[in-house]
Design a protein around this motif. Structure first.
Motif, PDB file in Angstrom:
ATOM      1  N   THR A 149     -12.214  -0.916  39.451  1.00  0.00           N
ATOM      2  CA  THR A 149     -11.722   0.082  38.619  1.00  0.00           C
ATOM      3  C   THR A 149     -10.186   0.160  38.550  1.00  0.00           C
ATOM      4  N   ALA A 150      -9.747   0.134  39.684  1.00  0.00           N
ATOM      5  CA  ALA A 150      -8.407   0.127  39.735  1.00  0.00           C
ATOM      6  C   ALA A 150      -7.619  -1.098  38.702  1.00  0.00           C
ATOM      7  N   VAL A 151      -8.114  -2.237  38.922  1.00  0.00           N
ATOM      8  CA  VAL A 151      -7.671  -3.459  38.297  1.00  0.00           C
ATOM      9  C   VAL A 151      -7.856  -3.090  36.654  1.00  0.00           C
ATOM     10  N   GLU A 152      -8.957  -2.403  36.301  1.00  0.00           N
ATOM     11  CA  GLU A 152      -9.247  -2.109  34.805  1.00  0.00           C
ATOM     12  C   GLU A 152      -8.246  -0.847  34.441  1.00  0.00           C
ATOM     13  N   LEU A 153      -8.161  -0.044  35.209  1.00  0.00           N
ATOM     14  CA  LEU A 153      -7.226   1.075  34.880  1.00  0.00           C
ATOM     15  C   LEU A 153      -5.748   0.558  34.629  1.00  0.00           C
ATOM     16  N   HIS A 154      -5.415  -0.404  35.368  1.00  0.00           N
ATOM     17  CA  HIS A 154      -3.893  -0.750  35.405  1.00  0.00           C
ATOM     18  C   HIS A 154      -3.616  -1.491  33.985  1.00  0.00           C
ATOM     19  N   HIS A 155      -4.729  -2.388  33.743  1.00  0.00           N
ATOM     20  CA  HIS A 155      -4.776  -3.245  32.429  1.00  0.00           C
ATOM     21  C   HIS A 155      -4.806  -2.249  31.302  1.00  0.00           C
ATOM     22  N   ARG A 156      -5.645  -1.228  31.294  1.00  0.00           N
ATOM     23  CA  ARG A 156      -5.532  -0.139  30.020  1.00  0.00           C
ATOM     24  C   ARG A 156      -4.444   0.454  29.855  1.00  0.00           C
ATOM     25  N   GLY A 213      -4.018   1.760  44.141  1.00  0.00           N
ATOM     26  CA  GLY A 213      -5.638   2.083  44.563  1.00  0.00           C
ATOM     27  C   GLY A 213      -5.812   2.589  46.018  1.00  0.00           C
ATOM     28  N   ILE A 214      -6.257   3.814  46.278  1.00  0.00           N
ATOM     29  CA  ILE A 214      -6.128   4.296  47.729  1.00  0.00           C
ATOM     30  C   ILE A 214      -7.430   4.697  48.170  1.00  0.00           C
ATOM     31  N   GLU A 215      -7.868   3.792  49.149  1.00  0.00           N
ATOM     32  CA  GLU A 215      -9.239   3.961  49.788  1.00  0.00           C
ATOM     33  C   GLU A 215      -9.066   4.334  51.191  1.00  0.00           C
ATOM     34  N   ILE A 216     -10.087   5.271  51.846  1.00  0.00           N
ATOM     35  CA  ILE A 216      -9.933   5.571  53.135  1.00  0.00           C
ATOM     36  C   ILE A 216     -10.488   4.468  54.063  1.00  0.00           C
ATOM     37  N   GLU A 217     -11.384   3.558  53.566  1.00  0.00           N
ATOM     38  CA  GLU A 217     -12.015   2.619  54.404  1.00  0.00           C
ATOM     39  C   GLU A 217     -11.098   1.285  54.676  1.00  0.00           C
ATOM     40  N   PRO A 218     -10.319   1.110  55.929  1.00  0.00           N
ATOM     41  CA  PRO A 218      -9.447  -0.228  55.941  1.00  0.00           C
ATOM     42  C   PRO A 218      -9.879  -1.658  55.322  1.00  0.00           C
ATOM     43  N   GLU A 219     -11.104  -1.864  55.585  1.00  0.00           N
ATOM     44  CA  GLU A 219     -11.951  -3.088  55.212  1.00  0.00           C
ATOM     45  C   GLU A 219     -11.901  -3.257  53.479  1.00  0.00           C
ATOM     46  N   ARG A 220     -12.108  -2.083  52.728  1.00  0.00           N
ATOM     47  CA  ARG A 220     -11.861  -2.145  51.351  1.00  0.00           C
ATOM     48  C   ARG A 220     -10.581  -2.387  50.830  1.00  0.00           C
ATOM     49  N   VAL A 221      -9.496  -1.922  51.594  1.00  0.00           N
ATOM     50  CA  VAL A 221      -8.316  -2.071  51.299  1.00  0.00           C
ATOM     51  C   VAL A 221      -7.846  -3.471  51.617  1.00  0.00           C
ATOM     52  N   ARG A 222      -8.226  -4.193  52.608  1.00  0.00           N
ATOM     53  CA  ARG A 222      -7.841  -5.610  53.028  1.00  0.00           C
ATOM     54  C   ARG A 222      -8.457  -6.369  51.833  1.00  0.00           C
ATOM     55  N   ARG A 223      -9.832  -6.329  51.504  1.00  0.00           N
ATOM     56  CA  ARG A 223     -10.215  -7.141  50.474  1.00  0.00           C
ATOM     57  C   ARG A 223      -9.564  -6.744  49.311  1.00  0.00           C
ATOM     58  N   ALA A 224      -9.209  -5.831  48.811  1.00  0.00           N
ATOM     59  CA  ALA A 224      -8.526  -5.562  47.556  1.00  0.00           C
ATOM     60  C   ALA A 224      -6.996  -6.322  47.489  1.00  0.00           C
ATOM     61  N   LYS A 225      -6.437  -6.448  48.669  1.00  0.00           N
ATOM     62  CA  LYS A 225      -5.138  -6.861  48.790  1.00  0.00           C
ATOM     63  C   LYS A 225      -4.817  -8.361  47.897  1.00  0.00           C
ATOM     64  N   ALA A 226      -6.048  -9.016  47.805  1.00  0.00           N
ATOM     65  CA  ALA A 226      -5.799 -10.180  47.032  1.00  0.00           C
ATOM     66  C   ALA A 226      -5.723 -10.205  45.556  1.00  0.00           C
ATOM     67  N   LEU A 227      -5.986  -9.059  44.984  1.00  0.00           N
ATOM     68  CA  LEU A 227      -5.979  -8.637  43.652  1.00  0.00           C
ATOM     69  C   LEU A 227      -4.591  -8.110  43.187  1.00  0.00           C
ATOM     70  N   GLU A 228      -3.598  -7.776  44.141  1.00  0.00           N
ATOM     71  CA  GLU A 228      -2.342  -7.384  44.009  1.00  0.00           C
ATOM     72  C   GLU A 228      -1.595  -7.933  42.867  1.00  0.00           C
ATOM     73  N   ARG A 229      -0.813  -7.333  42.084  1.00  0.00           N
ATOM     74  CA  ARG A 229       0.282  -8.087  41.289  1.00  0.00           C
ATOM     75  C   ARG A 229       1.253  -7.025  40.809  1.00  0.00           C
ATOM     76  N   PRO A 230       2.234  -7.559  40.213  1.00  0.00           N
ATOM     77  CA  PRO A 230       3.403  -6.364  39.889  1.00  0.00           C
ATOM     78  C   PRO A 230       2.598  -5.314  39.013  1.00  0.00           C
ATOM     79  N   GLY A 231       2.917  -3.965  39.430  1.00  0.00           N
ATOM     80  CA  GLY A 231       2.377  -2.615  39.032  1.00  0.00           C
ATOM     81  C   GLY A 231       0.942  -2.418  39.577  1.00  0.00           C
ATOM     82  N   LEU A 232       0.580  -3.320  40.511  1.00  0.00           N
ATOM     83  CA  LEU A 232      -0.950  -2.920  40.979  1.00  0.00           C
ATOM     84  C   LEU A 232      -0.961  -3.107  42.614  1.00  0.00           C
ATOM     85  N   SER A 233      -1.149  -2.182  43.227  1.00  0.00           N
ATOM     86  CA  SER A 233      -1.121  -2.457  44.961  1.00  0.00           C
ATOM     87  C   SER A 233      -2.628  -1.422  45.367  1.00  0.00           C
TER      88      SER A 233
END
Length: 288
Positions: free
Chosen positions: A76-83, A95-115
């Motif tokens: 959803t964060a990836v799509e929001l940035h695209h739109r 993208g902010i998540e309280i669960e650390p493992e969800r954040v760790r997995r999401a890091k691979a999708l970071e790009r300029p303007g999305l973290s």
């Protein structure tokens, strides 16, 4: 467990801040949610944010947008940035998540303007004020006694003219509702339905935000509003042979004619969407 400081909230509730006070490092505020999500689930809300409410991002001095509680997958964060990048190319989505493992997995999708980073309703963005904070399918998993304090905590962190969007939708985004909340307080309720995915507009009731879902009974404003939508929808049945879009348009015109404070127009109604002023649906038993 960290010590807490409390502060009065406009809702009358008490907000608990992590140690150090608001904006200081501490334990994230909130609880881990189920985290279920699907691609394109929030398209209806994204379409609204990048459409009639795009000014909150377009005019922002700091085009910072927060996807709060994005869930087990960061789609959803990836799509929001695209739109939103189509509206404001320099938009920054965190993208902010309280669960650390969800954040760790999401890091691979970071790009300029999305973290992505760990956090909760305290919005850990080092003193910056977001133009938009979106929390979809988050507060519905909390107790009804909790939502108002979280509303107050987030809106206190918004930039002037910013929006906090608290919404709920079904698993694949066919039925959605959301409340738009400004720094001064709630502004509107939007309902967005896919044509063919409902029999009556009030079928969306099970997807109302936490602020309203337990108030859908006679004497409450939200019940009166949903019943009025159903009545206008039934009266427009004569147009059913021309398609549900024409029937929805007629329903919305009838609501305006009946004096409901509808805040949008035909360009939104054609999408199966209608937005009404918060005062028309806010909780507070009115009596029979």
């Amino acid at each position: 467990m960290p010590s807490l400081k409390t502060a009065p909230a406009a809702s009358g509730h008490t907000v608990e801040y992590p140690r150090g006070g608001p904006g200081r490092p501490g334990k994230p505020v909130g609880s881990i949610t189920r985290g279920t999500t699907n691609p394109n689930r929030l398209r209806r809300m994204d379409r609204w944010l990048s459409g009639p409410s795009a000014a909150s991002v377009k005019k922002a001095a700091d085009p910072l947008v927060i996807d709060l509680g994005y869930g087990a997958a960061p789609i959803t964060a990836v799509e929001l940035h695209h739109r939103l990048a189509k509206v404001r190319p320099d938009v920054e989505v965190i993208g902010i998540e309280i669960e650390p493992e969800r954040v760790r997995r999401a890091k691979a999708l970071e790009r300029p303007g999305l973290s992505f980073r760990q956090g909760g309703f305290e919005i850990p963005v080092a003193g910056r004020r977001p133009a938009v904070v979106r929390a979809f399918n988050v507060l519905r998993q909390y107790d009804e006694t909790e939502y108002a304090a979280h509303w107050d905590m987030v809106r206190a962190r918004l930039a002037p003219g910013g929006l906090f969007i608290d919404g709920t939708c079904d698993e694949i985004g066919r039925r959605a509702t959301w409340v738009a909340i400004a720094p001064e307080g709630p502004v509107s309720l939007s309902i967005s339905l896919r044509f063919g995915a409902f029999v009556r507009p009030s079928d969306v009731a099970e997807r109302l935000p936490k602020a309203l879902i337990h108030h859908n009974f006679p004497g409450e404003k939200i019940h009166r509003y949903l019943q009025a939508l159903d009545k206008a929808w039934a009266e427009a049945a004569v147009l059913a042979s021309f398609g549900n879009r024409q029937r929805w348009l007629a329903m919305c015109h009838s609501m305006v004619a009946a004096g409901w404070p509808v805040l949008d127009g035909p360009s939104r109604w054609r999408l199966g969407e209608v937005t009404v002023a918060w005062a028309a649906v806010e909780p507070g038993y009115q009596g029979l």
